[in-house]
Design an enzyme around this catalytic site. Structure first.
Site, PDB file in Angstrom:
ATOM      1  N   ALA A  74     -15.703  20.953   5.827  1.00  0.00           N
ATOM      2  CA  ALA A  74     -14.940  20.007   6.652  1.00  0.00           C
ATOM      3  C   ALA A  74     -14.095  20.767   7.664  1.00  0.00           C
ATOM      4  O   ALA A  74     -13.679  21.903   7.422  1.00  0.00           O
ATOM      5  CB  ALA A  74     -14.052  19.129   5.769  1.00  0.00           C
ATOM      6  N   ASP A  75     -13.854  20.124   8.786  1.00  0.00           N
ATOM      7  CA  ASP A  75     -12.952  20.674   9.794  1.00  0.00           C
ATOM      8  C   ASP A  75     -12.127  19.529  10.369  1.00  0.00           C
ATOM      9  O   ASP A  75     -12.681  18.490  10.722  1.00  0.00           O
ATOM     10  CB  ASP A  75     -13.727  21.362  10.922  1.00  0.00           C
ATOM     11  CG  ASP A  75     -12.788  22.007  11.929  1.00  0.00           C
ATOM     12  OD1 ASP A  75     -12.136  23.005  11.564  1.00  0.00           O
ATOM     13  OD2 ASP A  75     -12.687  21.511  13.055  1.00  0.00           O
ATOM     14  N   THR A  76     -10.814  19.733  10.442  1.00  0.00           N
ATOM     15  CA  THR A  76      -9.906  18.681  10.880  1.00  0.00           C
ATOM     16  C   THR A  76      -9.163  19.108  12.136  1.00  0.00           C
ATOM     17  O   THR A  76      -8.665  20.230  12.214  1.00  0.00           O
ATOM     18  CB  THR A  76      -8.888  18.352   9.764  1.00  0.00           C
ATOM     19  OG1 THR A  76      -9.597  17.955   8.589  1.00  0.00           O
ATOM     20  CG2 THR A  76      -7.952  17.235  10.194  1.00  0.00           C
ATOM     21  N   THR A 110     -11.673  14.286  11.158  1.00  0.00           N
ATOM     22  CA  THR A 110     -12.290  15.302  10.303  1.00  0.00           C
ATOM     23  C   THR A 110     -13.799  15.203  10.402  1.00  0.00           C
ATOM     24  O   THR A 110     -14.369  14.116  10.218  1.00  0.00           O
ATOM     25  CB  THR A 110     -11.863  15.137   8.832  1.00  0.00           C
ATOM     26  OG1 THR A 110     -10.444  15.271   8.737  1.00  0.00           O
ATOM     27  CG2 THR A 110     -12.521  16.198   7.948  1.00  0.00           C
ATOM     28  N   GLY A 111     -14.426  16.318  10.703  1.00  0.00           N
ATOM     29  CA  GLY A 111     -15.879  16.403  10.665  1.00  0.00           C
ATOM     30  C   GLY A 111     -16.306  16.904   9.301  1.00  0.00           C
ATOM     31  O   GLY A 111     -15.698  17.834   8.758  1.00  0.00           O
TER      32      GLY A 111
END
Length: 202
Positions: A74-76, A110-111
């Site tokens: 995840a990336d936010t 978030t991805g």
């Protein structure tokens, strides 16, 4: 049974996994997080994919026959209008970010990228983005500086932690609370259930 691998060393993501009672292991990727996408949702999805890709490749090279794995990355990022707010470089940068957020509503996106490696050698990739809107009350310069002086903002996207001392300045949120922490666990759980995988029972 699937090995559940969290492609992140984030204390907050680990805390959420533990709170939900999910058994997991950490394999953080050191991949350089540089992408060409410019739309917010596509940016974070692409970065999340950079985190899971190298781990999936490594596991595929070494896993035993029949071994099944789920890798979650995840990336936010925080977006205020067209401005992307990452982690602050220093206290001055954190003060600048909080001053921008104060009295405004921003988006936390978030991805998520999930790689499913099943026992037959088949690989499935899931990718999606989750958006939460956060409204922050107006803040005085003194309140901003006092908050930044706690040190809490320094490793957080947007320079704040919703679950920490910044909570006193929140006006409201629309969407997933855990997404603002950086890990939309309900969406992740639901996406994997659709694939027939219950990560709470592995």
């Amino acid at each position: 049974m699937y090995r559940i691998i969290l492609a992140s060393a984030s204390p907050r993501r680990k805390e959420i996994m533990e709170t939900m009672g999910i058994k997991y292991e950490v394999m953080a990727s050191n991949a350089e997080e540089v992408v060409s996408e410019t739309r917010p949702e596509e940016m974070v999805k692409a970065v999340a994919g950079l985190k899971t890709g190298p781990i999936a490749q490594k596991i595929n090279e070494t896993r035993a026959s029949g071994e099944c794995c789920v890798i979650i990355g995840a990336d936010t990022m925080v977006f205020l209008q067209e401005h992307a707010l990452g982690k602050p470089k220093d206290e001055t940068d954190a003060i600048r970010m909080i001053a921008m957020l104060a009295g405004n509503t921003h988006k936390v996106i978030t991805g998520v990228n999930i790689r499913i490696l099943d026992g037959s050698g088949k690989n499935t990739e899931l990718s999606f983005a989750v958006c939460t809107e956060v409204a922050v009350r107006p803040m005085t310069q003194e309140q901003i500086e006092d908050y930044v002086s706690t040190g809490e903002p320094m490793d957080k996207a947007g320079a704040y932690a919703i679950q920490g001392k910044f909570g006193i300045f929140l006006q409201g949120i629309a969407g997933d609370y855990y997404n603002v922490m950086g890990f939309p666990i309900a969406e992740i759980y639901a996406a994997l259930l659709e694939q027939g995988i219950d990560i709470k029972n592995q």
